[in-house]
Design a protein around this motif. Structure first.
Motif, PDB file in Angstrom:
ATOM      1  N   UNK A   1       0.836  -1.207   0.000  1.00 12.72           N
ATOM      2  CA  UNK A   1       0.000   0.000   0.000  1.00 12.72           C
ATOM      3  C   UNK A   1       0.867   1.252   0.000  1.00 12.72           C
ATOM      4  N   UNK A   2       1.949   1.217   0.758  1.00 15.10           N
ATOM      5  CA  UNK A   2       2.878   2.347   0.770  1.00 15.10           C
ATOM      6  C   UNK A   2       3.499   2.546  -0.606  1.00 15.10           C
ATOM      7  N   UNK A   3       3.858   1.441  -1.262  1.00 12.01           N
ATOM      8  CA  UNK A   3       4.453   1.523  -2.601  1.00 12.01           C
ATOM      9  C   UNK A   3       3.469   2.127  -3.603  1.00 12.01           C
ATOM     10  N   UNK A   4       2.185   1.869  -3.378  1.00 10.67           N
ATOM     11  CA  UNK A   4       1.161   2.381  -4.299  1.00 10.67           C
ATOM     12  C   UNK A   4       0.759   3.821  -3.978  1.00 10.67           C
ATOM     13  N   UNK A   5       1.387   4.394  -2.984  1.00 10.54           N
ATOM     14  CA  UNK A   5       1.155   5.804  -2.709  1.00 10.54           C
ATOM     15  C   UNK A   5       0.074   6.125  -1.698  1.00 10.54           C
ATOM     16  N   UNK A   6      -0.435   5.108  -1.013  1.00 11.73           N
ATOM     17  CA  UNK A   6      -1.441   5.382   0.021  1.00 11.73           C
ATOM     18  C   UNK A   6      -0.774   6.073   1.212  1.00 11.73           C
ATOM     19  N   UNK A   7      -1.445   7.046   1.764  1.00 19.16           N
ATOM     20  CA  UNK A   7      -0.913   7.751   2.935  1.00 19.16           C
ATOM     21  C   UNK A   7      -1.055   6.879   4.174  1.00 19.16           C
ATOM     22  N   UNK A   8      -0.298   7.213   5.211  1.00 20.72           N
ATOM     23  CA  UNK A   8      -0.409   6.457   6.465  1.00 20.72           C
ATOM     24  C   UNK A   8      -1.819   6.556   7.030  1.00 20.72           C
ATOM     25  N   UNK A   9      -2.433   7.705   6.879  1.00 19.54           N
ATOM     26  CA  UNK A   9      -3.799   7.894   7.363  1.00 19.54           C
ATOM     27  C   UNK A   9      -4.763   6.943   6.669  1.00 19.54           C
ATOM     28  N   UNK A  10      -4.635   6.854   5.353  1.00 20.74           N
ATOM     29  CA  UNK A  10      -5.519   5.966   4.593  1.00 20.74           C
ATOM     30  C   UNK A  10      -5.225   4.494   4.885  1.00 20.74           C
ATOM     31  N   UNK A  11      -3.963   4.157   5.075  1.00 18.24           N
ATOM     32  CA  UNK A  11      -3.605   2.774   5.401  1.00 18.24           C
ATOM     33  C   UNK A  11      -4.204   2.374   6.750  1.00 18.24           C
ATOM     34  N   UNK A  12      -4.185   3.276   7.705  1.00 20.11           N
ATOM     35  CA  UNK A  12      -4.815   2.985   8.996  1.00 20.11           C
ATOM     36  C   UNK A  12      -6.308   2.699   8.818  1.00 20.11           C
ATOM     37  N   UNK A  13      -6.936   3.442   7.921  1.00 23.01           N
ATOM     38  CA  UNK A  13      -8.356   3.203   7.653  1.00 23.01           C
ATOM     39  C   UNK A  13      -8.563   1.795   7.092  1.00 23.01           C
ATOM     40  N   UNK A  14      -7.744   1.444   6.103  1.00 23.86           N
ATOM     41  CA  UNK A  14      -7.878   0.143   5.435  1.00 23.86           C
ATOM     42  C   UNK A  14      -7.604  -1.002   6.418  1.00 23.86           C
ATOM     43  N   UNK A  15      -6.634  -0.817   7.298  1.00 28.12           N
ATOM     44  CA  UNK A  15      -6.227  -1.887   8.214  1.00 28.12           C
ATOM     45  C   UNK A  15      -7.150  -2.043   9.423  1.00 28.12           C
ATOM     46  N   UNK A  16      -8.137  -1.172   9.576  1.00 26.82           N
ATOM     47  CA  UNK A  16      -9.047  -1.384  10.702  1.00 26.82           C
ATOM     48  C   UNK A  16      -9.904  -0.217  11.117  1.00 26.82           C
ATOM     49  N   UNK A  17      -9.467   1.000  10.853  1.00 29.32           N
ATOM     50  CA  UNK A  17     -10.240   2.142  11.312  1.00 29.32           C
ATOM     51  C   UNK A  17     -11.605   2.234  10.629  1.00 29.32           C
ATOM     52  N   UNK A  18     -11.679   1.836   9.356  1.00 28.73           N
ATOM     53  CA  UNK A  18     -12.978   1.840   8.670  1.00 28.73           C
ATOM     54  C   UNK A  18     -13.957   0.898   9.351  1.00 28.73           C
TER      55      UNK A  18
END
Length: 273
Positions: free
Chosen positions: A243-260
């Motif tokens: 996800x980092x390689x694809x340009x997702x921000x840390x904020x968005x990655x947190x959402x994908x990994x559980x915050x959503x």
């Protein structure tokens, strides 16, 4: 980094309530916080994706009956997530049009990238986004890669005598598949799609519905093949890296990994008087 893990009680298949809302209440009191309206089998009040696509002509009804809509409304009242993985298209739309709260799709991918009945079509993905729900990706190779089933068929033909023998002992194909996949691990590894294809599904859902409406469902306990490198939960950090390689921000990655999902839980909490 410090990570916290938690488990949530859920029920896969509305047949578990045996057409009785009191049993739905009882499950909630025992800690259940989400229920998939159907598994592969339909109920008397909701039709599954499997049955809507393979038994359409013999179904007594399609979608949710009036009792099925009562189930959805009662789940909303209780604060139990309505899970729309496994359900047929008509059941999906009936549920979306009935629910007053955001829905969960616990383990499905994008139909456009892999046209399997268990995946969501574009309008369904958009509807979940509009509803405020979250779609969690399924890691099963057959839902990620449209060519996986063809490669698996070749593998099964190469081992047909042994597979037929296993099916005589247990007619459920899943068990034969698991046995052969474990026995011929080197062959099976070549069948698995690259991890990048799974992330393509994530990108696709984000494009249609937004990053607030996607997560990771895995289904590790119910599948016999996942993309390359995703052998078990210890490989999950590989997804973060990609996800980092694809340009997702840390904020968005947190959402994908559980915050959503945590947001989804909160928005489904019962209204306090």
């Amino acid at each position: 980094l410090l990570y916290k893990a938690s488990n949530l009680f859920g029920v896969e298949g509305g047949h578990m309530i045996e057409n009785d809302l009191n049993k739905l209440d009882a499950l909630y009191k025992r800690g259940v916080r989400y229920m998939t309206l159907t598994w592969n089998n339909s109920t008397d009040w909701a039709t599954s994706a499997l049955d809507e696509t393979t038994k359409a002509d013999s179904l007594k009804h399609k979608g949710l009956t009036e009792f099925g809509k009562q189930v959805v409304r009662r789940m909303n009242e209780l604060g139990m997530l309505v899970d729309l993985s496994h359900v047929g298209e008509q059941t999906f739309w009936d549920a979306i049009n009935t629910t007053t709260k955001p829905v969960l799709v616990s383990h499905s991918c994008a139909y456009t990238l892999c046209p399997h009945r268990r995946n969501l079509k574009d309008e369904q993905i958009k509807a979940v986004g509009k509803n405020g729900g979250v779609i969690h990706l399924n890691f099963y190779s057959g839902f990620v890669d449209s060519s996986f089933e063809r490669r698996t068929e070749i593998f099964n033909n190469n081992h047909k005598p042994e597979r037929d023998s296993l099916l005589k002992q247990n007619p459920e194909p899943y068990f034969a598949d698991v046995f052969l996949f474990e026995k011929y691990a080197d062959e099976v590894k070549a069948l698995r799609p690259p991890l990048s294809l799974l992330l393509d599904h994530l990108d696709y859902i984000v494009k249609l519905a937004g990053v607030d409406h996607v997560g990771l469902g895995s289904d590790f306990d119910g599948i016999n093949s996942a993309p390359q490198q995703l052998d078990d939960v210890t490989a999950m950090p590989l997804i973060t890296r990609e996800l980092l390689k694809r340009g997702y921000s840390k904020k968005d990655i947190h959402k994908i990994l559980g915050e959503n999902f945590l947001r989804l839980l909160k928005t489904n909490e019962p209204t306090k008087n």
